[in-house]
Design a protein around this motif. Structure first.
Motif, PDB file in Angstrom:
ATOM      1  N   ALA A  83       0.851  -1.196   0.000  1.00 31.70           N
ATOM      2  CA  ALA A  83       0.000   0.000   0.000  1.00 31.70           C
ATOM      3  C   ALA A  83       0.884   1.243   0.000  1.00 31.70           C
ATOM      4  O   ALA A  83       1.857   1.329   0.753  1.00 31.70           O
ATOM      5  CB  ALA A  83      -0.916  -0.014   1.225  1.00 31.70           C
ATOM      6  N   HIS A  84       0.578   2.222  -0.847  1.00 32.51           N
ATOM      7  CA  HIS A  84       1.468   3.390  -0.954  1.00 32.51           C
ATOM      8  C   HIS A  84       1.054   4.549  -0.051  1.00 32.51           C
ATOM      9  O   HIS A  84       1.856   5.462   0.205  1.00 32.51           O
ATOM     10  CB  HIS A  84       1.557   3.868  -2.401  1.00 32.51           C
ATOM     11  N   HIS A  85      -0.190   4.559   0.432  1.00 28.33           N
ATOM     12  CA  HIS A  85      -0.654   5.613   1.349  1.00 28.33           C
ATOM     13  C   HIS A  85      -0.356   7.022   0.818  1.00 28.33           C
ATOM     14  O   HIS A  85       0.094   7.912   1.561  1.00 28.33           O
ATOM     15  CB  HIS A  85      -0.034   5.436   2.743  1.00 28.33           C
ATOM     16  N   GLU A 134       9.422  -0.048 -10.567  1.00 32.92           N
ATOM     17  CA  GLU A 134       8.193   0.179  -9.820  1.00 32.92           C
ATOM     18  C   GLU A 134       7.082   0.709 -10.721  1.00 32.92           C
ATOM     19  O   GLU A 134       7.341   1.393 -11.703  1.00 32.92           O
ATOM     20  CB  GLU A 134       8.440   1.183  -8.687  1.00 32.92           C
ATOM     21  N   ARG A 135       5.863   0.418 -10.328  1.00 34.74           N
ATOM     22  CA  ARG A 135       4.691   0.985 -10.994  1.00 34.74           C
ATOM     23  C   ARG A 135       3.546   1.027  -9.991  1.00 34.74           C
ATOM     24  O   ARG A 135       3.524   0.256  -9.025  1.00 34.74           O
ATOM     25  CB  ARG A 135       4.324   0.176 -12.229  1.00 34.74           C
ATOM     26  N   ARG A 136       2.612   1.923 -10.220  1.00 35.10           N
ATOM     27  CA  ARG A 136       1.479   2.107  -9.302  1.00 35.10           C
ATOM     28  C   ARG A 136       0.210   1.562  -9.927  1.00 35.10           C
ATOM     29  O   ARG A 136      -0.098   1.825 -11.095  1.00 35.10           O
ATOM     30  CB  ARG A 136       1.315   3.584  -8.935  1.00 35.10           C
ATOM     31  N   VAL A 137      -0.537   0.795  -9.148  1.00 35.20           N
ATOM     32  CA  VAL A 137      -1.826   0.252  -9.564  1.00 35.20           C
ATOM     33  C   VAL A 137      -2.826   0.538  -8.449  1.00 35.20           C
ATOM     34  O   VAL A 137      -2.778  -0.079  -7.386  1.00 35.20           O
ATOM     35  CB  VAL A 137      -1.748  -1.260  -9.840  1.00 35.20           C
ATOM     36  N   GLY A 138      -3.713   1.494  -8.685  1.00 34.80           N
ATOM     37  CA  GLY A 138      -4.692   1.841  -7.663  1.00 34.80           C
ATOM     38  C   GLY A 138      -4.022   2.317  -6.393  1.00 34.80           C
ATOM     39  O   GLY A 138      -3.181   3.223  -6.399  1.00 34.80           O
ATOM     40  N   GLY A 139      -4.356   1.675  -5.278  1.00 30.48           N
ATOM     41  CA  GLY A 139      -3.792   2.068  -3.979  1.00 30.48           C
ATOM     42  C   GLY A 139      -2.527   1.324  -3.623  1.00 30.48           C
ATOM     43  O   GLY A 139      -2.077   1.386  -2.474  1.00 30.48           O
ATOM     44  N   ALA A 140      -1.926   0.602  -4.587  1.00 27.91           N
ATOM     45  CA  ALA A 140      -0.742  -0.211  -4.297  1.00 27.91           C
ATOM     46  C   ALA A 140       0.390   0.118  -5.256  1.00 27.91           C
ATOM     47  O   ALA A 140       0.166   0.495  -6.405  1.00 27.91           O
ATOM     48  CB  ALA A 140      -1.078  -1.695  -4.388  1.00 27.91           C
TER      49      ALA A 140
END
Length: 235
Positions: A125-127, A196-202
């Motif tokens: 989770a990236h918060h 790295e890559r972002r998918v939604g909240g993660a």
């Protein structure tokens, strides 16, 4: 006047049978009930029963992923529901979950050491932390060596300055297929890359050997395919 009883005469043997039959029937009924209860309560679970799911629905940062059970590296993470972080690995290039690890003893440990044949993935989770794209655009350029780098086969490599937090690393980037990877340099141990890559909240963090960049198109495609395969239904 003599009165005769109309009740039929029963021998002792008949009276004994009359008492025994209900007892036998009751015993049979009781045994059947015990058998039924034992069947219903007998544990049918096992470490990986025949009906155990191959994939688990896991929510990280409010984003749903369908994860192969055998790819999850830590037993404590092998459960469905929300999790803060989960760690996986996949065989490369097949992207299949790895099999059970082989038993290694002190006598066979040297023979067991071999090249890395899998790609590692952490989902966390990236918060609302800075996204990977923002770090690439605003943070990394501050620490890169100003020397121009010429792309090779569409992949550009730029060195980080030695006096920076990334002093022992290089930054690789490509446009098509899209790839950004921060890689340690080969030394006592082979260099490793982080993408790295972002998918939604993660945030998804892939790790793989730097030597794989000689076939970087395949690596970029593998990360894209894993991202699509693991992503659960979008709400």
């Amino acid at each position: 006047m003599t009165v005769f009883s109309e009740a039929p005469f029963r021998s002792p043997r008949t009276r004994t049978r009359a008492h025994v039959v209900p007892i036998v029937l009751g015993g049979i009924a009781a045994a059947g009930a015990v058998t039924l209860v034992a069947y219903l309560l007998w544990p049918t679970w096992g470490p990986r029963g025949a009906n155990a799911p191959d994939k688990l629905p896991v929510s990280v940062g409010g984003t749903l992923f369908n994860l192969p059970v055998n790819a999850i590296r830590m037993k404590i993470q092998r459960h469905s529901g929300p999790q803060e972080r989960i760690d996986l690995d996949f065989l490369y290039p097949s992207l299949e979950p790895p099999g059970a690890p082989k038993h290694v003893t002190a006598d066979t440990v040297e023979a067991a050491v071999q090249s890395i044949d899998r790609i590692f993935l952490s989902i966390a989770a990236h918060h609302d932390a800075l996204s990977p794209e923002q770090r690439t655009a605003t943070i990394y350029p501050r620490y890169l060596d100003k020397a121009a780098a010429q792309p090779a086969d569409g992949l550009t490599m730029r060195m980080f300055r030695n006096d920076t937090p990334y002093g022992s690393e290089d930054l690789y980037s490509a446009a098509r297929p899209a790839l950004t990877a921060r890689c340690t340099r080969d030394g006592a141990t082979p260099g490793m890359c982080l993408s790295e890559r972002r998918v939604g909240g993660a945030d998804l963090t892939f790790r793989f050997p730097r030597s794989w960049l000689s076939q970087w198109h395949d690596v970029a495609d593998a990360m894209d395919r894993l991202t699509v395969q693991l992503r659960g239904p979008k709400g």
